[in-house]
Design an enzyme around this catalytic site. Structure first.
Site, PDB file in Angstrom:
ATOM      1  N   HIS A 189       0.833  -1.202   0.000  1.00 16.84           N
ATOM      2  CA  HIS A 189       0.000   0.000   0.000  1.00 16.84           C
ATOM      3  C   HIS A 189       0.867   1.251   0.000  1.00 16.84           C
ATOM      4  O   HIS A 189       1.985   1.245   0.528  1.00 16.84           O
ATOM      5  CB  HIS A 189      -0.915   0.009   1.226  1.00 16.84           C
ATOM      6  CG  HIS A 189      -1.722  -1.243   1.372  1.00 16.84           C
ATOM      7  ND1 HIS A 189      -1.263  -2.351   2.060  1.00 16.84           N
ATOM      8  CD2 HIS A 189      -2.960  -1.568   0.904  1.00 16.84           C
ATOM      9  CE1 HIS A 189      -2.178  -3.309   2.005  1.00 16.84           C
ATOM     10  NE2 HIS A 189      -3.210  -2.861   1.313  1.00 16.84           N
ATOM     11  N   HIS A 232      -3.564   3.884   9.679  1.00 17.44           N
ATOM     12  CA  HIS A 232      -2.333   3.225   9.240  1.00 17.44           C
ATOM     13  C   HIS A 232      -2.102   3.419   7.744  1.00 17.44           C
ATOM     14  O   HIS A 232      -1.048   3.045   7.235  1.00 17.44           O
ATOM     15  CB  HIS A 232      -2.313   1.738   9.628  1.00 17.44           C
ATOM     16  CG  HIS A 232      -3.246   0.857   8.849  1.00 17.44           C
ATOM     17  ND1 HIS A 232      -3.151  -0.520   8.863  1.00 17.44           N
ATOM     18  CD2 HIS A 232      -4.311   1.126   8.053  1.00 17.44           C
ATOM     19  CE1 HIS A 232      -4.090  -1.059   8.106  1.00 17.44           C
ATOM     20  NE2 HIS A 232      -4.809  -0.075   7.613  1.00 17.44           N
ATOM     21  N   ASP A 248       2.948  -7.065   4.615  1.00 20.98           N
ATOM     22  CA  ASP A 248       2.233  -7.292   3.353  1.00 20.98           C
ATOM     23  C   ASP A 248       3.036  -6.906   2.110  1.00 20.98           C
ATOM     24  O   ASP A 248       2.543  -7.044   0.990  1.00 20.98           O
ATOM     25  CB  ASP A 248       0.857  -6.636   3.361  1.00 20.98           C
ATOM     26  CG  ASP A 248       0.872  -5.110   3.342  1.00 20.98           C
ATOM     27  OD1 ASP A 248       1.823  -4.514   2.816  1.00 20.98           O
ATOM     28  OD2 ASP A 248      -0.094  -4.510   3.855  1.00 20.98           O
ATOM     29  N   GLU A 268       2.983  -4.407  11.056  1.00 13.22           N
ATOM     30  CA  GLU A 268       1.757  -5.100  10.645  1.00 13.22           C
ATOM     31  C   GLU A 268       1.772  -6.604  10.894  1.00 13.22           C
ATOM     32  O   GLU A 268       0.908  -7.322  10.386  1.00 13.22           O
ATOM     33  CB  GLU A 268       1.413  -4.808   9.177  1.00 13.22           C
ATOM     34  CG  GLU A 268       1.015  -3.361   8.909  1.00 13.22           C
ATOM     35  CD  GLU A 268      -0.351  -2.965   9.442  1.00 13.22           C
ATOM     36  OE1 GLU A 268      -1.105  -3.848   9.897  1.00 13.22           O
ATOM     37  OE2 GLU A 268      -0.666  -1.749   9.413  1.00 13.22           O
TER      38      GLU A 268
END
Length: 306
Positions: free
Chosen positions: A125, A140, A227, A270
């Site tokens: 992201h 976040h 991620d 995360e």
């Protein structure tokens, strides 16, 4: 060269609604991160966990858990700035909202030294929303907008040293909403999605950015989100997006970072142990951190098969 490494726990779990990241710091410790780094010859100091400041910030419609997020930002910025004077801090998250504090804190320290601050963001992201543009309300997804001085963060501490957009590089993108697309395309941020990684290879994307940091004599903060990795190899994250980096690509990134000698601070973010499978994501993140701090193939332990 051996360094003094400061492990700083940030059990922050208010950047999004799905709970579990508050257990991340203890998962890293349980996966023997301190020993992995000490075995490389570093002096490792576990500084325990930061606690958020109390604030008088009011809740805002459309934003999830704004008051505690501001409290964490204040506390982590202070902790980061202080830690930079003692060694290389590794911040153990916690969700990615912790970077609101860690990055602003290390940037303030760099500014004191007259050194330009750079940020390498390894993430699926962009985290380039503001409180006005976020659709989810999850903070976040806002750290890079905040630390580069974008508007809309009036409730947060004023930035002492906004990071120039051209000093930021994002690698691994594959889930970016339209508001972020528009903002990033209008910015000077270096950004590389997974197609760029597929077509060019990781070294071709990361190498020029590291060269830029070196030429500027800059400080480099590395923010590694679980991620960034493909969920097939790193399932312990609440924001899974298929098609992420492989284990080998991630290790290459860390090895290049180590070889550059440029990294001055790091986030591990995360990790949600509630979603892990026998601790394998935590162990992979420990291994990646070790690669960034000097572990090579011949130092890497071979798992025993019983």
């Amino acid at each position: 060269m051996p360094q003094t490494l400061l492990l700083i726990g940030a059990p922050m779990d208010c950047g999004k609604r799905r709970a579990g990241c508050l257990m991340g710091p203890d998962a890293y410790r349980t996966a023997r991160l301190p020993k992995a780094l000490a075995d490389l010859g570093h002096t490792v100091r576990d500084m325990g966990n930061v606690q958020p400041d109390e604030t008088d910030v009011a809740d805002r419609d459309g934003l999830y858990a704004l008051p505690p997020t501001v409290g964490w930002t204040r506390a982590l910025a202070r902790a980061a700035r202080s830690a930079m004077a003692e060694g290389l801090p590794v911040f153990l998250g916690g969700d990615h909202a912790l970077s609101l504090g860690t990055v602003s804190g290390v940037a303030a320290h760099a500014a004191e030294k007259g050194q330009p601050q750079f940020v390498l963001w390894l993430d699926a992201h962009a985290d380039f929303n503001t409180p006005e543009t976020t659709l989810s309300g999850h903070l976040h997804g806002t750290p890079l907008a905040y630390v580069t001085g974008q508007a809309g963060f009036d409730d947060f501490p004023p930035l002492e040293a906004p990071i120039p957009q051209e000093n930021v590089c994002i690698i691994g993108l594959r889930s970016v909403d339209q508001a972020e697309v528009d903002a990033i395309e209008a910015s000077r941020v270096h950004r590389h999605d997974m197609r760029a990684l597929d077509e060019n290879g990781l070294a071709a994307l990361l190498g020029p950015f590291l060269d830029k940091v070196a030429q500027a004599g800059g400080a480099l903060h590395v923010s590694l989100d679980v991620d960034f990795l493909d969920p097939a190899v790193a399932p312990a994250v609440g924001t899974t997006v298929p098609g992420g980096a492989t284990v080998r690509e991630a290790h290459l990134a860390m090895e290049m970072i180590h070889d550059s000698g440029l990294m001055t601070s790091m986030d591990l973010v995360e990790l949600n142990p509630m979603l892990d499978e026998r601790g394998r994501t935590a162990q992979l993140m420990v291994d990646l951190c070790a690669s960034a701090l000097g572990r090579r193939v011949f130092d890497r332990p071979t798992p025993r098969i019983l």
